[in-house]
Design an enzyme around this catalytic site. Structure first.
Site, PDB file in Angstrom:
ATOM      1  N   GLN A   1       0.831  -1.205   0.000  1.00 11.34           N
ATOM      2  CA  GLN A   1       0.000   0.000   0.000  1.00 11.34           C
ATOM      3  C   GLN A   1       0.866   1.256   0.000  1.00 11.34           C
ATOM      4  O   GLN A   1       0.348   2.352  -0.098  1.00 11.34           O
ATOM      5  CB  GLN A   1      -0.900   0.015   1.248  1.00 11.34           C
TER       6      GLN A   1
ATOM      7  N   ARG B   1      -8.210  -1.022   8.544  1.00  6.91           N
ATOM      8  CA  ARG B   1      -9.252  -0.102   8.105  1.00  6.91           C
ATOM      9  C   ARG B   1      -9.501   0.986   9.153  1.00  6.91           C
ATOM     10  O   ARG B   1     -10.646   1.261   9.529  1.00  6.91           O
ATOM     11  CB  ARG B   1     -10.544  -0.850   7.781  1.00  6.91           C
ATOM     12  N   CYS B   2      -8.437   1.563   9.631  1.00 10.81           N
ATOM     13  CA  CYS B   2      -8.599   2.660  10.579  1.00 10.81           C
ATOM     14  C   CYS B   2      -7.327   3.474  10.646  1.00 10.81           C
ATOM     15  O   CYS B   2      -6.286   3.047  10.189  1.00 10.81           O
ATOM     16  CB  CYS B   2      -8.977   2.148  11.966  1.00 10.81           C
TER      17      CYS B   2
ATOM     18  N   GLU C   1     -12.788   4.487   5.992  1.00  7.79           N
ATOM     19  CA  GLU C   1     -12.793   3.602   7.151  1.00  7.79           C
ATOM     20  C   GLU C   1     -13.918   3.874   8.136  1.00  7.79           C
ATOM     21  O   GLU C   1     -14.139   3.079   9.054  1.00  7.79           O
ATOM     22  CB  GLU C   1     -11.471   3.791   7.903  1.00  7.79           C
TER      23      GLU C   1
END
Ligand code: CDP
Length: 796
Positions: free
Chosen positions: A223, A370-371, A741
């Site tokens: 990523q 996802r945060c 998110e």
């Protein structure tokens, strides 16, 4: 008469443009790392430890070397001769690449085999004989700090215990004073369990070292390609300009693909040694057992309250379990990420948070699944605590939140932990949510149902998430400042290419980035191609995680478009034979202020940049912008769930869930809705079914999809989404805030609060996630809280 283009028609801001990347994804034409085959390519497999904590007595790879088709067997000992047995982590720790002295978690990388195909490599791994001497195992922070606990990281010279850090933030003395004034003190203890991002595509890499050019090319599932390039330069001591990292299509990341994993390093070394491309593709169990764990934090908090419901102070203590290596990415100053963003939406005068991070015999954890760096845990605790406090006061859940919200005219607002929030309409979002769920009516139904023995519950959760790290003054990873970048090239015919330092993993960047350029320049979105993920072509950036792409890279795209427009204005003045001051802009076109009919399009300006520029002007129409945001963006959301719990079985069903998300200006409303639905699905999974834990021997329970359940469309409830509240971000060039998110961050507490609400009156304050039916049944039957903390019983 304005001749401005219709922004929605050209696919600009606010258009629900169909996702261009889906043209290839839904046809099966994506180009993922495993789709790439290079001439002469070899395959690598990893031998993993079956034990969670053991001394390595010996490794004998003779039989593996003898298998035809095997080219190389890598062990820790061999890595050590090249100073590569250990690597630095993104949190200033070290991590074993291949174990030398001990194994410290089940699934740890012990050896690698490189062979003609993956099957030979796998067989050869099984032929490696490793003798282990088992050691006592630690699977939670309590065991980690117990008297006489074995020191997991005895490889570190000054490490006498299992504590990684003790970190605190806030005003301890002020918080103590506020607690002395409290009418009521509410307390809550809970464990946010370990979970796994579990993207469809596992991690992988293809390293291709070319001795003739001295260039190393690595295709990989990262990523953050530029960060990986820097890490490879430092670890492998290769010159940075000779390293090219390419992230092709990525099948979901969710934070799993941010860290640097041993598999990447081994494939690179193998390619350098063998001078052939080496592919490593992790299998699903390898992914679930060893990479990218998240959460695993024990939260213990207290809230000081005035009888009328005013919150006076909050005190939080956390024990965070980071596994055997502290390797998750954090903004360097903040040891526990942005956990202290808790309670940002509430007007709380003073607070204190302390966190002790510990090593355990588990795979490295703490990934920002996802945060934004531990915000999920922060919001979960916040909203669970809000519910417990309202119950203790005997107050209405909605009213308690409403009266403590930061009000619309209180911005900018300094949170008790020091963040500066700048915008939001919290009360309005709550009103929209309550109306959508028909709050008063549901409460009436709930009372009626109780009389007939049915358990209905309603859970409210709100969240405000700090998205878009940097600014660079406050946020860095390993000293690399957090900002982002965009490069825009407008070709002669008015078509364009935009490149950023971000790297999407399915979020729709190829669609939305073009929309930002369209909005700024009036070039139709279909005339703009987006490219990310190649360090040889993309400008330097920190990558995509923590929903930072729109807040930072998205802002850079707007800024670079404005630079292009400024040059195009000069070209327009030249073409129209007037001075620049006489030129006005409307979408897609410059015109003469005094003669609006006389104008030139952005495409005509582009042609002039290559064929008819004024004397002295540099030809071409391209530029780069680096964007260092002045602040984080602060989206806000309200999620409300209603459930029915079957008291005979503990099974609970979602009756309805409404989501009210305010992420400022929406670039592509359809994509935003997709992000919210995906986030809510993950939130529901977390709350209801995802279970990956450890037994007393450190065996990972749930490292396959039979046990670690991913919800399908069948299990997932329908969602009702509301988009009517829009508070533009005051400092973002197009007013956007992050969204990727939010629902995964704020959603879990809505479900858990709803189940606990259904059990009100039983004395049950907490059931740890996942709220499996047997846990809910146990809580109902025995009228007690249910903990899910490891070690789990072997029958669970
Ligand atoms: O960093 P990441 O892309 O995961 O998260 P994000 O910046 O929140 O964006 C997720 C997706 O939603 C991207 O395609 C964004 O461009 C889109 N988005 C949007 O259309 N409007 C917003 N206000 C925020 C995001």
């Amino acid at each position: 008469m304005s001749q401005a283009l219709d922004e929605i028609k050209i696919g600009g801001l606010g258009a629900s443009r169909k996702r261009v990347e889906d043209n290839r994804f839904i046809r099966g034409k994506g180009n993922y790392t495993d789709d790439i085959t290079l001439p002469g390519m070899l395959h690598m497999e990893i031998l993993r430890s079956p034990l969670a904590h053991a001394r390595i007595v010996s490794i004998d790879a003779t039989k593996a070397w003898d298998i035809p088709g095997v080219h190389l067997v890598l062990t820790g000992e061999m890595m050590a001769t090249r100073n590569l047995a250990w690597m630095p982590t993104l949190s200033y720790d070290t991590q074993a690449v291949l174990a030398t002295d001990k194994v410290r978690f089940q699934g740890q990388e012990v050896a690698c085999v490189i062979a003609d195909d993956p099957y030979i490599a796998k067989d050869a791994c099984e032929a490696i004989e490793v003798e282990y001497e088992p050691l006592p195992v630690i699977v939670n922070p309590e065991q980690a700090v117990a008297e006489g606990a074995p020191v997991i990281r005895d490889d570190k010279e000054n490490q006498q215990d299992n504590v990684i850090f003790d970190w605190e933030v806030g005003d301890a003395a002020g918080t103590d004073r506020a607690f002395e004034q409290a009418d009521v003190i509410s307390r809550l203890k809970l464990h946010y369990p370990r979970s796994h991002p579990s993207p469809i595509e596992c991690c992988g890499s293809i390293a291709d070292f070319n001795r003739a050019t001295s260039k190393l090319t690595v295709y990989m599932t990262t990523q953050a390609p530029h960060i990986i390039r820097a890490a490879v330069a430092l670890v492998a001591e290769l010159p940075e300009h000779m390293i090219r990292i390419i992230s092709p299509d990525i099948g979901g990341g969710f934070g799993n693909k941010v860290p640097v994993y041993p598999g990447y390093v081994c494939s690179i070394l193998a390619s350098i040694l063998l001078e052939r491309p080496v592919k490593w593709i992790e299998d699903k169990s390898g992914n679930l057992i060893s990479t990218g764990f998240a959460r695993d934090i024990y939260l213990d908090g207290e809230m000081a309250l005035r009888r009328d419901g005013k919150i006076l102070a909050v005190r939080m203590h956390c024990d965070s379990d980071h596994g055997a290596f502290f390797s998750d990415a954090q903004p360097s100053k903040f040891k526990i990420g942005l956990l202290h963003s808790a309670f940002a939406a509430y007007d709380i005068p003073v607070a204190h948070l302390s966190d002790r991070g510990t090593y355990t015999n588990k795979a490295p954890g703490g990934v920002a699944y996802r945060c934004s760096f531990r915000v999920t845990e922060a919001m979960f605790f916040q909203e669970r605590m809000m519910q417990a406090a309202a119950d203790d006061l005997g107050m209405d859940q909605a009213e308690f939140r409403r009266m403590n919200f930061v009000r619309d005219d209180d911005f900018p607002h300094r949170t008790p932990f020091g963040f500066l929030t700048d915008s939001g309409q919290y009360g309005k979002c709550l009103e929209v949510g309550l109306k959508a769920i028909d709050y008063e009516d549901f409460r009436r139904q709930q009372t009626e149902a109780r009389k007939r023995g049915r358990l209905l519950g309603l859970g409210i959760s709100t969240m405000t998430e700090p998205l878009g790290a940097g600014n660079s003054r406050e946020y860095d990873i390993l000293g690399i400042k957090m900002f982002d970048s965009a490069e825009l090239k407008v070709h002669m015919t008015g078509k364009a290419i935009v490149r950023t330092g971000a790297r999407g993993q399915g979020q729709g960047h190829e669609t939305t980035w073009a929309q930002i350029v369209s909005h700024e320049l009036g070039i139709p979105a279909d005339d703009i191609v987006v490219e990310e993920g190649d360090t040889d072509t993309a400008p330097f950036g920190m990558g995509t995680y923590a929903s930072r792409s729109t807040p930072v890279a998205g802002a850079a795209i707007a800024m670079v478009s404005r630079k292009i427009r400024a040059k195009a204005r000069k070209l327009a003045a030249h073409l129209l034979e007037v001075s620049e001051e006489d030129v006005e802009w409307e979408l897609g076109r410059f015109y003469i202020r005094s003669a609006p009919d006389r104008g030139v399009t952005i495409q005509e300006c582009a042609m002039a940049a290559y064929s008819n520029m004024p004397d002295g002007m540099e030809p071409g129409l391209e530029n780069t912008a680096y964007y260092d945001p002045p602040n984080l963006t602060w989206p806000f959301a309200v999620y409300i769930a209603t459930v029915e719990v079957d008291q005979e079985t503990g099974v609970w069903d979602v009756l309805k869930i409404v989501a009210v998300d305010d992420c400022g200006v929406r670039i592509n409303p359809m994509i935003v809705e997709g992000q919210i639905m995906g986030g809510l699905t993950e939130a529901y999974a977390m709350a209801s079914m995802q279970f990956i834990t450890f037994d007393a021997e450190g065996n990972c329970v749930g490292s396959n999809y039979m046990d670690y359940l991913l919800p399908t469309a069948w299990e997932t409830p329908g969602f009702e989404l509301h988009s009517e509240v829009v508070t533009p971000c005051p400092h973002h060039p197009i007013g956007a805030k992050g969204i990727g998110e939010c629902a995964a961050v704020g959603g879990p507490a809505a479900f858990v609060n709803a189940v606990i609400d259904a059990l009100s009156g039983t004395g049950v304050r907490n059931i740890d996630m996942p709220l499996l039916p047997d846990r809910v049944w146990e809580a109902i039957t025995h009228r007690r809280d249910v903990s899910g903390a490891p070690p789990v019983r072997s029958d669970e």
